[in-house]
Design an enzyme around this catalytic site. Structure first.
Site, short mmCIF file in Angstrom:
data_model
loop_
_atom_site.label_atom_id
_atom_site.label_comp_id
_atom_site.label_asym_id
_atom_site.label_seq_id
_atom_site.Cartn_x
_atom_site.Cartn_y
_atom_site.Cartn_z
N GLN A 78 0.98 -1.07 0.47
CA GLN A 78 -0.54 0.17 0.28
C GLN A 78 1.13 0.65 0.30
OE1 GLN A 78 -3.30 -0.08 2.21
NE2 GLN A 78 -3.87 2.04 2.06
N PHE A 79 1.29 1.68 -1.23
CA PHE A 79 1.72 2.97 -1.26
C PHE A 79 1.27 4.09 -0.57
CE2 PHE A 79 -1.12 3.56 -5.02
CZ PHE A 79 -0.97 4.92 -4.93
N THR A 80 -0.07 4.10 -0.35
CA THR A 80 -0.39 5.24 -0.24
C THR A 80 -0.24 5.56 1.50
OG1 THR A 80 -2.61 4.40 0.80
CG2 THR A 80 -1.94 5.45 -1.66
#
Length: 150
Positions: A78-80
């Site tokens: 999850q890059f966010t």
């Protein structure tokens, strides 16, 4: 490297209406990777997650680890998790690693966690649009950032 660890009674990941991962009692872990992350971060975080005492013992005290209960894990990229919201209302993801760096680090993390726990780790699919479902147990949610390990 930043993770959000959620103690769950059950969790699953669905991609394009197909369930690709499903667990019962264990951990759902969301992981974000930065360009500055290293193998040392992986080793430290795998050790921390494996031994984190967040499951209840016979006295209902959080005294047991994922190893102690022989629990399952789903790991989801999850890059966010590296969103910066300092300026304006649109998050910036400049600190999130690009796929050419992040994918090998993610795969190495999965491999190290499997070796540490002696079992298969279920995963989402890097970069996919995933639907993550969970029943958070407690709720217990822990955030760990390897930049704050000292």
């Amino acid at each position: 490297m930043r993770v959000v660890i959620q103690r769950v009674l059950e969790a699953s990941v669905t991609i394009s209406k197909e369930k690709v991962a499903e667990i019962r009692k264990g951990l759902l872990i969301l992981i974000g990777i930065e360009d500055s992350d290293t193998s040392e971060d992986i080793n430290w975080l795998v050790g921390k997650i494996s031994n984190l005492r967040i499951f209840p013992d016979e006295n209902d005290v959080m005294n047991l680890s994922i190893k102690d209960i022989n629990g399952e894990i789903i790991l989801v990229s999850q890059f966010t998790l590296h969103a910066s919201t300092k300026k304006g209302n649109r998050p910036s993801y400049i600190k999130a690693a690009k796929p050419d760096f992040a994918i090998p680090m993610y795969e190495k993390f999965v491999s190290h966690l499997e070796i540490e726990l002696g079992k298969k780790i279920q995963t989402g699919q890097f970069g996919a649009d995933m639907k993550v479902a969970l029943v958070n147990d407690g709720p217990v949610t822990i955030i760990i950032d390897t930049k704050n390990k000292d």
